[in-house]
Design a protein around this motif. Structure first.
Motif, PDB file in Angstrom:
ATOM      1  N   ARG A  71      33.502  27.246  41.419  1.00 65.84           N
ATOM      2  CA  ARG A  71      32.305  27.191  40.573  1.00 65.84           C
ATOM      3  C   ARG A  71      31.364  28.360  40.830  1.00 65.84           C
ATOM      4  O   ARG A  71      30.788  28.929  39.923  1.00 65.84           O
ATOM      5  N   GLU A  72      31.199  28.746  42.078  1.00 67.41           N
ATOM      6  CA  GLU A  72      30.273  29.826  42.448  1.00 67.41           C
ATOM      7  C   GLU A  72      30.895  31.215  42.340  1.00 67.41           C
ATOM      8  O   GLU A  72      30.175  32.208  42.331  1.00 67.41           O
ATOM      9  N   THR A  73      32.210  31.296  42.273  1.00 70.32           N
ATOM     10  CA  THR A  73      32.892  32.595  42.227  1.00 70.32           C
ATOM     11  C   THR A  73      33.977  32.593  41.152  1.00 70.32           C
ATOM     12  O   THR A  73      35.170  32.586  41.456  1.00 70.32           O
ATOM     13  N   PRO A  74      33.588  32.626  39.879  1.00 67.32           N
ATOM     14  CA  PRO A  74      34.591  32.598  38.801  1.00 67.32           C
ATOM     15  C   PRO A  74      35.419  33.874  38.771  1.00 67.32           C
ATOM     16  O   PRO A  74      34.993  34.923  39.264  1.00 67.32           O
ATOM     17  N   ILE A  75      36.585  33.767  38.192  1.00 70.65           N
ATOM     18  CA  ILE A  75      37.463  34.911  37.951  1.00 70.65           C
ATOM     19  C   ILE A  75      37.077  35.458  36.577  1.00 70.65           C
ATOM     20  O   ILE A  75      36.822  34.694  35.654  1.00 70.65           O
ATOM     21  N   THR A  76      37.024  36.759  36.436  1.00 69.40           N
ATOM     22  CA  THR A  76      36.528  37.350  35.187  1.00 69.40           C
ATOM     23  C   THR A  76      37.625  37.722  34.197  1.00 69.40           C
ATOM     24  O   THR A  76      37.345  38.282  33.145  1.00 69.40           O
ATOM     25  N   ASP A  77      38.884  37.437  34.522  1.00 69.10           N
ATOM     26  CA  ASP A  77      39.983  37.700  33.592  1.00 69.10           C
ATOM     27  C   ASP A  77      41.085  36.674  33.842  1.00 69.10           C
ATOM     28  O   ASP A  77      40.886  35.726  34.577  1.00 69.10           O
ATOM     29  N   LYS A  78      42.239  36.858  33.232  1.00 72.74           N
ATOM     30  CA  LYS A  78      43.329  35.880  33.359  1.00 72.74           C
ATOM     31  C   LYS A  78      44.346  36.274  34.426  1.00 72.74           C
ATOM     32  O   LYS A  78      45.508  35.903  34.346  1.00 72.74           O
ATOM     33  N   SER A  79      43.889  36.998  35.452  1.00 71.24           N
ATOM     34  CA  SER A  79      44.798  37.430  36.516  1.00 71.24           C
ATOM     35  C   SER A  79      44.862  36.433  37.673  1.00 71.24           C
ATOM     36  O   SER A  79      45.525  36.687  38.673  1.00 71.24           O
ATOM     37  N   GLY A  80      44.204  35.290  37.539  1.00 75.63           N
ATOM     38  CA  GLY A  80      44.135  34.317  38.630  1.00 75.63           C
ATOM     39  C   GLY A  80      45.483  33.741  39.007  1.00 75.63           C
ATOM     40  O   GLY A  80      46.366  33.548  38.169  1.00 75.63           O
ATOM     41  N   MET A  81      45.639  33.498  40.315  1.00 75.99           N
ATOM     42  CA  MET A  81      46.843  32.877  40.850  1.00 75.99           C
ATOM     43  C   MET A  81      46.426  31.894  41.930  1.00 75.99           C
ATOM     44  O   MET A  81      45.486  32.158  42.679  1.00 75.99           O
ATOM     45  N   LEU A  82      47.109  30.777  42.018  1.00 73.64           N
ATOM     46  CA  LEU A  82      46.865  29.785  43.046  1.00 73.64           C
ATOM     47  C   LEU A  82      48.090  29.740  43.938  1.00 73.64           C
ATOM     48  O   LEU A  82      49.203  29.475  43.480  1.00 73.64           O
ATOM     49  N   GLU A  83      47.874  30.033  45.212  1.00 72.07           N
ATOM     50  CA  GLU A  83      48.974  30.047  46.173  1.00 72.07           C
ATOM     51  C   GLU A  83      48.468  29.460  47.482  1.00 72.07           C
ATOM     52  O   GLU A  83      47.353  29.768  47.911  1.00 72.07           O
ATOM     53  N   LEU A  84      49.263  28.624  48.121  1.00 73.83           N
ATOM     54  CA  LEU A  84      48.889  28.025  49.398  1.00 73.83           C
ATOM     55  C   LEU A  84      49.633  28.707  50.534  1.00 73.83           C
ATOM     56  O   LEU A  84      50.825  28.990  50.421  1.00 73.83           O
TER      57      LEU A  84
END
Length: 98
Positions: free
Chosen positions: A79-92
């Motif tokens: 919520r406090e640090t949004p991604i500004t494009d569609k390059s996001g990835m979720l990895e554990l």
């Protein structure tokens, strides 16, 4: 509760639905969920993935009600640090960190 703990908690009840992978019951440390991939609960009530609220171009990782047409979000990770494009990835990591 930190994001890694929340994701691990939710990964116990969510299916992984990645276009390039078979359906899984958990997120493993060898997989990456990219913007556009989602994880859907067994009863298809909840969905985890990247989203943009309204007309915003910011991207967030969240969980929302899948069956409600307005996509009511119930949890947001960044919520406090949004991604500004569609390059996001979720990895554990092996330690459960994102």
């Amino acid at each position: 509760m930190e994001i890694a703990s929340m994701i691990l908690l939710f990964s116990c009840v969510f299916f992984m639905l990645l276009p390039s992978c078979s359906t899984l019951y958990t997120i493993s440390t060898n997989q990456v969920a990219k913007d556009g991939d989602t994880i859907v609960s067994d009863d298809k009530m909840f969905e985890l993935g990247f989203f943009s609220p309204g007309k915003s171009k910011n991207r967030y990782v969240g969980i929302w009600y899948k069956k409600i047409s307005t996509g009511t979000v119930v949890w947001v990770a960044n919520r406090e640090t949004p991604i500004t494009d569609k390059s996001g990835m979720l990895e554990l990591s092996e330690q459960g960190n994102y």
